[in-house]
Design a protein around this motif. Structure first.
Motif, PDB file in Angstrom:
ATOM      1  N   ILE A   1      -7.017 -15.137  -7.392  1.00  0.00           N
ATOM      2  CA  ILE A   1      -7.782 -13.885  -7.481  1.00  0.00           C
ATOM      3  C   ILE A   1      -7.474 -13.007  -6.266  1.00  0.00           C
ATOM      4  O   ILE A   1      -7.253 -11.798  -6.385  1.00  0.00           O
ATOM      5  N   ALA A   2      -7.451 -13.615  -5.081  1.00  0.00           N
ATOM      6  CA  ALA A   2      -7.117 -12.859  -3.867  1.00  0.00           C
ATOM      7  C   ALA A   2      -5.699 -12.304  -3.959  1.00  0.00           C
ATOM      8  O   ALA A   2      -5.441 -11.155  -3.559  1.00  0.00           O
ATOM      9  N   LEU A   3      -4.775 -13.094  -4.507  1.00  0.00           N
ATOM     10  CA  LEU A   3      -3.399 -12.624  -4.656  1.00  0.00           C
ATOM     11  C   LEU A   3      -3.330 -11.431  -5.601  1.00  0.00           C
ATOM     12  O   LEU A   3      -2.576 -10.482  -5.361  1.00  0.00           O
ATOM     13  N   TYR A   4      -4.114 -11.457  -6.671  1.00  0.00           N
ATOM     14  CA  TYR A   4      -4.143 -10.319  -7.595  1.00  0.00           C
ATOM     15  C   TYR A   4      -4.559  -9.041  -6.857  1.00  0.00           C
ATOM     16  O   TYR A   4      -3.932  -7.996  -7.003  1.00  0.00           O
ATOM     17  N   PHE A   5      -5.600  -9.116  -6.062  1.00  0.00           N
ATOM     18  CA  PHE A   5      -6.068  -7.935  -5.329  1.00  0.00           C
ATOM     19  C   PHE A   5      -5.037  -7.483  -4.300  1.00  0.00           C
ATOM     20  O   PHE A   5      -4.929  -6.289  -4.006  1.00  0.00           O
ATOM     21  N   ALA A   6      -4.280  -8.417  -3.751  1.00  0.00           N
ATOM     22  CA  ALA A   6      -3.236  -8.048  -2.787  1.00  0.00           C
ATOM     23  C   ALA A   6      -2.088  -7.313  -3.468  1.00  0.00           C
ATOM     24  O   ALA A   6      -1.344  -6.583  -2.810  1.00  0.00           O
ATOM     25  N   CYS A   7      -1.946  -7.504  -4.790  1.00  0.00           N
ATOM     26  CA  CYS A   7      -0.813  -6.923  -5.521  1.00  0.00           C
ATOM     27  C   CYS A   7      -1.188  -5.749  -6.414  1.00  0.00           C
ATOM     28  O   CYS A   7      -0.296  -5.040  -6.909  1.00  0.00           O
TER      29      CYS A   7
ATOM     30  N   GLY B   1       1.189  -6.150   0.704  1.00  0.00           N
ATOM     31  CA  GLY B   1      -0.191  -6.599   0.635  1.00  0.00           C
ATOM     32  C   GLY B   1      -0.398  -7.797   1.542  1.00  0.00           C
ATOM     33  O   GLY B   1       0.506  -8.227   2.263  1.00  0.00           O
ATOM     34  N   GLU B   2      -1.606  -8.346   1.477  1.00  0.00           N
ATOM     35  CA  GLU B   2      -1.931  -9.452   2.379  1.00  0.00           C
ATOM     36  C   GLU B   2      -3.064 -10.269   1.783  1.00  0.00           C
ATOM     37  O   GLU B   2      -4.014  -9.727   1.208  1.00  0.00           O
ATOM     38  N   VAL B   3      -2.960 -11.579   1.883  1.00  0.00           N
ATOM     39  CA  VAL B   3      -4.062 -12.478   1.554  1.00  0.00           C
ATOM     40  C   VAL B   3      -4.556 -13.100   2.850  1.00  0.00           C
ATOM     41  O   VAL B   3      -3.768 -13.677   3.610  1.00  0.00           O
ATOM     42  N   ILE B   4      -5.842 -12.934   3.111  1.00  0.00           N
ATOM     43  CA  ILE B   4      -6.457 -13.527   4.306  1.00  0.00           C
ATOM     44  C   ILE B   4      -7.134 -14.824   3.894  1.00  0.00           C
ATOM     45  O   ILE B   4      -7.880 -14.854   2.901  1.00  0.00           O
ATOM     46  N   VAL B   5      -6.873 -15.884   4.629  1.00  0.00           N
ATOM     47  CA  VAL B   5      -7.426 -17.202   4.336  1.00  0.00           C
ATOM     48  C   VAL B   5      -8.476 -17.529   5.404  1.00  0.00           C
ATOM     49  O   VAL B   5      -8.169 -17.559   6.598  1.00  0.00           O
TER      50      VAL B   5
ATOM     51  N   ILE C   1      -1.316 -14.198   4.979  1.00  0.00           N
ATOM     52  CA  ILE C   1      -0.078 -14.339   4.222  1.00  0.00           C
ATOM     53  C   ILE C   1       0.330 -12.959   3.723  1.00  0.00           C
ATOM     54  O   ILE C   1      -0.394 -12.337   2.941  1.00  0.00           O
ATOM     55  N   GLU C   2       1.473 -12.461   4.203  1.00  0.00           N
ATOM     56  CA  GLU C   2       1.961 -11.163   3.741  1.00  0.00           C
ATOM     57  C   GLU C   2       2.561 -11.317   2.341  1.00  0.00           C
ATOM     58  O   GLU C   2       3.241 -12.303   2.044  1.00  0.00           O
ATOM     59  N   VAL C   3       2.312 -10.320   1.494  1.00  0.00           N
ATOM     60  CA  VAL C   3       2.725 -10.377   0.094  1.00  0.00           C
ATOM     61  C   VAL C   3       3.647  -9.211  -0.220  1.00  0.00           C
ATOM     62  O   VAL C   3       3.274  -8.043  -0.018  1.00  0.00           O
ATOM     63  N   VAL C   4       4.861  -9.503  -0.701  1.00  0.00           N
ATOM     64  CA  VAL C   4       5.814  -8.473  -1.124  1.00  0.00           C
ATOM     65  C   VAL C   4       6.286  -8.799  -2.543  1.00  0.00           C
ATOM     66  O   VAL C   4       5.943  -9.838  -3.095  1.00  0.00           O
ATOM     67  N   ASN C   5       7.094  -7.874  -3.117  1.00  0.00           N
ATOM     68  CA  ASN C   5       7.538  -8.031  -4.510  1.00  0.00           C
ATOM     69  C   ASN C   5       6.331  -8.083  -5.437  1.00  0.00           C
ATOM     70  O   ASN C   5       6.235  -8.928  -6.348  1.00  0.00           O
ATOM     71  N   LYS C   6       5.407  -7.145  -5.240  1.00  0.00           N
ATOM     72  CA  LYS C   6       4.095  -7.214  -5.878  1.00  0.00           C
ATOM     73  C   LYS C   6       4.146  -7.000  -7.386  1.00  0.00           C
ATOM     74  O   LYS C   6       3.384  -7.626  -8.126  1.00  0.00           O
ATOM     75  N   ARG C   7       5.018  -6.120  -7.859  1.00  0.00           N
ATOM     76  CA  ARG C   7       5.066  -5.867  -9.306  1.00  0.00           C
ATOM     77  C   ARG C   7       5.441  -7.134 -10.074  1.00  0.00           C
ATOM     78  O   ARG C   7       4.842  -7.454 -11.104  1.00  0.00           O
ATOM     79  N   LYS C   8       6.448  -7.856  -9.573  1.00  0.00           N
ATOM     80  CA  LYS C   8       6.844  -9.106 -10.237  1.00  0.00           C
ATOM     81  C   LYS C   8       5.719 -10.136 -10.158  1.00  0.00           C
ATOM     82  O   LYS C   8       5.467 -10.902 -11.107  1.00  0.00           O
TER      83      LYS C   8
END
Length: 451
Positions: free
Chosen positions: A260-266, A284-288, A403-410
């Motif tokens: 769910i957090a990853l979805y919001f990051a993307c 984007g970014e997921v904070i743990v 955790i930094e998140v890239v390639n969000k569309r995929k």
């Protein structure tokens, strides 16, 4: 690095005589008030680099009201829990500057009228010495005590970087849990968003948008939609419902489901095209968050009731609370007695005593899952107390990793295959309709392209 001289520290206190000493302590919540957003972003993490930068900036020292101001420099800055202790000295070559001489320069120095009624520490995007020299308030030859130019530091990098759902899951599973309870939060714009509730957010100029009107926001929604709150027992229940309807509150949403957090990051700021121009994605970014299990509270927690009922108090009453008093004297204050009155309305047997350190803490709370959205998102909350600040780098109570998140569309396409999408994250008919329309529009376009 962005090298610049046009930045200075502006200190204001109500404590007369404070600037005649060599040290002073600011509450962490007062740091970066009335500071432009682009400047404040560089100081959210107070590591060695940020502290050294602050020490290189020229300083203007003032008292609340219309008193003379002093020019000086910082000798040291020391984080002390929820406080920042500064050591300083005044420039012996620059005399006190009467307020009447500063008054015409307030706009040029980015000093706002209401700043002079509140103790705080701002970092201003102006050249202090240049402004004062041009107004002939300091000698033409006067220079900052530390002539080396100051660099506005960039935000700290993330602990890890991922570009696929698989890599994200691997990173999450590899993290050491240490017997703690783990929660997550997703930010779709890594450089922009902070670990602060919507009530505490500021505009681009560094002014609070809603904080002073918290009690009005709370009551106005109850007045206009009272039927929706009839089943709520505690003020925390009401805040959760208000948060659900996007009212600014002192709650920060977190989840126990990392996807769910990853979805919001993307879910936004993905790469796109506009008028034929490529618009790059914003990472984007997921904070743990890792929290000791005995520090995770529930909706009926007494401490949670104390913090939640702060929402019912006017800002003036909250700001009158004196935390330097003994425990007994602290609870005898009029503001605290009023808060106790609110708490006892929902908990008649509550002992009339509030622990002052609790009132300024950040509390992890599992609220009632009173709607489908909170249930599916496995929602919990960080409840912020009076002037509470969650250190972006972690606190002794709440561990923080990023955790930094890239390639969000995929990633969104892959999450959709795992049934994490707009329809399920926001389980309302309008979201389902929008999701279905977008999904079949994409399939139709793909089919047409294959003909």
């Amino acid at each position: 690095m962005n090298w610049r001289m046009s930045v200075y520290n502006f200190f204001v206190t109500a404590q007369q005589g404070a600037w005649d000493k060599t040290g002073y302590e600011f509450d962490r919540s007062r740091f970066l008030e009335f500071t432009p957003e682009e400047v404040a972003a560089g100081f959210q993490d107070l590591k060695t680099r940020q502290l050294e930068t602050l020490k290189k900036l020229p300083c203007l020292f003032a008292y609340e009201g219309e008193y003379s101001m002093r020019v000086g420099k910082l000798i040291d800055v020391k984080p002390r829990g929820r406080a920042l202790f500064i050591e300083f000295e005044m420039d012996p070559n620059i005399p006190e500057i009467p307020y009447d001489n500063i008054r015409p320069l307030k706009t040029l120095l980015d000093i706002r009228d209401w700043e002079m009624t509140r103790t705080h520490w701002a970092v201003k995007d102006e050249d202090l010495f240049d402004r004062l020299r041009n107004a002939q308030l300091i000698p033409t030859a006067a220079q900052p005590s530390i002539p080396e130019p100051a660099s506005l530091p960039d935000p700290e990098p993330s602990d890890e970087k991922v570009d696929s759902v698989g890599a994200f899951i691997t990173a999450v599973l590899a993290m050491e849990k240490g017997g703690k309870e783990i929660f997550y939060r997703g930010h779709s714009n890594k450089p922009k968003y902070r670990l602060e509730p919507s009530l505490f957010r500021k505009n681009d100029s560094g002014d609070y948008v809603h904080l002073s009107d918290e009690h009005r926001l709370y009551r106005e929604l109850l007045v206009s939609n009272s039927g929706d709150f009839q089943g709520d027992v505690y003020s925390l229940d009401r805040l959760v419902r208000m948060q659900h309807y996007s009212l600014p509150t002192r709650l920060l949403d977190i989840t126990s489901n990392p996807l769910i957090a990853l979805y919001f990051a993307c879910c936004s700021n993905t790469a796109s095209k506009r008028d034929g121009t490529e618009i790059p994605e914003i990472p984007g970014e997921v904070i743990v968050f890792s929290i000791d299990r005995d520090r995770v509270k529930y909706f009926d927690s007494d401490t949670a009731s104390c913090l939640a009922n702060l929402a019912r108090m006017p800002d003036s009453e909250k700001n009158n609370i004196d935390y330097s008093l003994s425990d007994t004297a602290f609870n005898e204050q009029t503001s605290i007695k009023r808060l106790l009155h609110f708490v006892k309305e929902e908990k008649p047997f509550f002992e009339p005593r509030i622990v002052k350190d609790h009132l300024r803490s950040v509390l992890c709370v599992k609220g009632k899952r009173s709607n489908d959205r909170i249930s599916f998102q496995a929602g919990a909350f960080l409840l912020f107390g009076h002037g509470a600040v969650l250190d972006e780098l972690a606190t002794p109570e709440i561990g923080v990793k990023r955790i930094e998140v890239v390639n969000k569309r995929k990633m969104l396409e892959d999450l959709d295959q795992l049934n994490i999408n707009e329809r399920t994250v926001f389980p309302y008919i309008e979201n389902s309709a929008r999701y279905i329309a977008q999904r079949y529009s994409f399939k139709a376009q793909t089919s047409q392209g294959a003909v």
